[in-house]
Design a protein around this motif. Structure first.
Motif, short mmCIF file in Angstrom:
data_model
loop_
_atom_site.label_atom_id
_atom_site.label_comp_id
_atom_site.label_asym_id
_atom_site.label_seq_id
_atom_site.Cartn_x
_atom_site.Cartn_y
_atom_site.Cartn_z
N UNK A 273 0.80 -1.23 0.00
CA UNK A 273 0.00 0.00 0.00
C UNK A 273 0.83 1.28 0.00
N UNK A 274 2.14 1.17 0.17
CA UNK A 274 2.93 2.39 0.19
C UNK A 274 3.51 2.74 -1.18
N UNK B 287 16.60 0.62 6.83
CA UNK B 287 16.68 -0.05 5.53
C UNK B 287 17.96 -0.87 5.42
N UNK B 288 19.05 -0.32 5.91
CA UNK B 288 20.32 -1.05 5.90
C UNK B 288 20.24 -2.32 6.74
N UNK B 289 19.57 -2.24 7.89
CA UNK B 289 19.45 -3.40 8.75
C UNK B 289 18.64 -4.52 8.11
N UNK B 290 17.71 -4.15 7.22
CA UNK B 290 16.84 -5.14 6.58
C UNK B 290 17.17 -5.30 5.09
N UNK B 291 18.44 -5.10 4.75
CA UNK B 291 18.88 -5.18 3.36
C UNK B 291 18.46 -6.52 2.73
N UNK B 292 17.93 -6.42 1.51
CA UNK B 292 17.55 -7.61 0.76
C UNK B 292 16.14 -8.10 1.02
N UNK B 293 15.38 -7.41 1.84
CA UNK B 293 14.03 -7.85 2.16
C UNK B 293 13.01 -6.80 1.73
N UNK B 294 11.73 -7.19 1.79
CA UNK B 294 10.67 -6.22 1.52
C UNK B 294 10.71 -5.08 2.53
N UNK B 295 11.14 -5.39 3.74
CA UNK B 295 11.23 -4.36 4.77
C UNK B 295 12.22 -3.29 4.36
N UNK C 13 12.77 -2.22 1.37
CA UNK C 13 12.04 -1.35 0.44
C UNK C 13 11.08 -0.43 1.18
N UNK C 14 10.40 -0.97 2.18
CA UNK C 14 9.48 -0.16 2.98
C UNK C 14 10.22 1.00 3.65
N UNK C 15 11.33 0.70 4.30
CA UNK C 15 12.07 1.74 5.01
C UNK C 15 12.73 2.72 4.05
N UNK C 16 13.16 2.25 2.89
CA UNK C 16 13.72 3.17 1.89
C UNK C 16 12.63 4.12 1.40
#
Length: 154
Positions: free
Chosen positions: A65-66, A116-124, A126-129
């Protein structure tokens, strides 16, 4: 490197957005300049939208949704790097208020980039970026308003 769950990261983001909203509302209540108040109220409303986005992601477990496929192009004018006033007062100039708001938005951008760096490679990631881009866009909007005001005064 410390570990953090996505749930905790989203809770931290939700808390950050609430604090940002509270900050803007306190600033709004303190100011007397109507132009500055209008800008600050709009920023506070943006923080509410961010909270809603994060809450929806937490409730649904989905982040589509974002608008992850939306592209933004941002240019940092560098105004947020200026020295900020040390004390917020009701008679602050619109320029000072805008500089404080720019710095606040830039700090939020950095917060989301680090997540975003902490969740690199995941959908998360993308969300944080995407949230970082939202904050950068707010900063740039404020910078453009600031630039217009300074240009008009000079």
């Amino acid at each position: 490197m410390s570990e953090i769950t996505l749930k905790k990261a989203l809770e931290d983001a939700l808390d950050k957005e609430q604090k940002a909203h509270d900050f803007y509302m306190k600033l709004y209540d303190l100011l007397s300049d109507l132009g500055a108040k209008a800008i600050i109220k709009e920023l506070a409303e943006e923080e509410v939208k961010h909270r809603e986005m994060i809450t929806k992601a937490m409730e649904t477990g989905k982040i589509e949704h974002i608008g992850l496929d939306t592209k933004f192009y941002t240019t940092d004018l560098g105004i947020a790097q200026m020295v900020l006033p040390q004390v917020i007062t009701e008679d602050m100039s619109v320029q000072d208020v805008l500089r404080i708001a720019m710095k606040h938005e830039d700090n939020s951008r950095i917060f989301y980039e680090k997540l975003a760096e902490k969740f690199a490679g995941s959908e998360a990631e993308e969300f944080f970026r995407r949230m970082a881009v939202e904050e950068a866009n707010h900063r740039n909007k404020i910078q453009n308003i600031y630039d217009d005001i300074v240009y008009d005064e000079n």
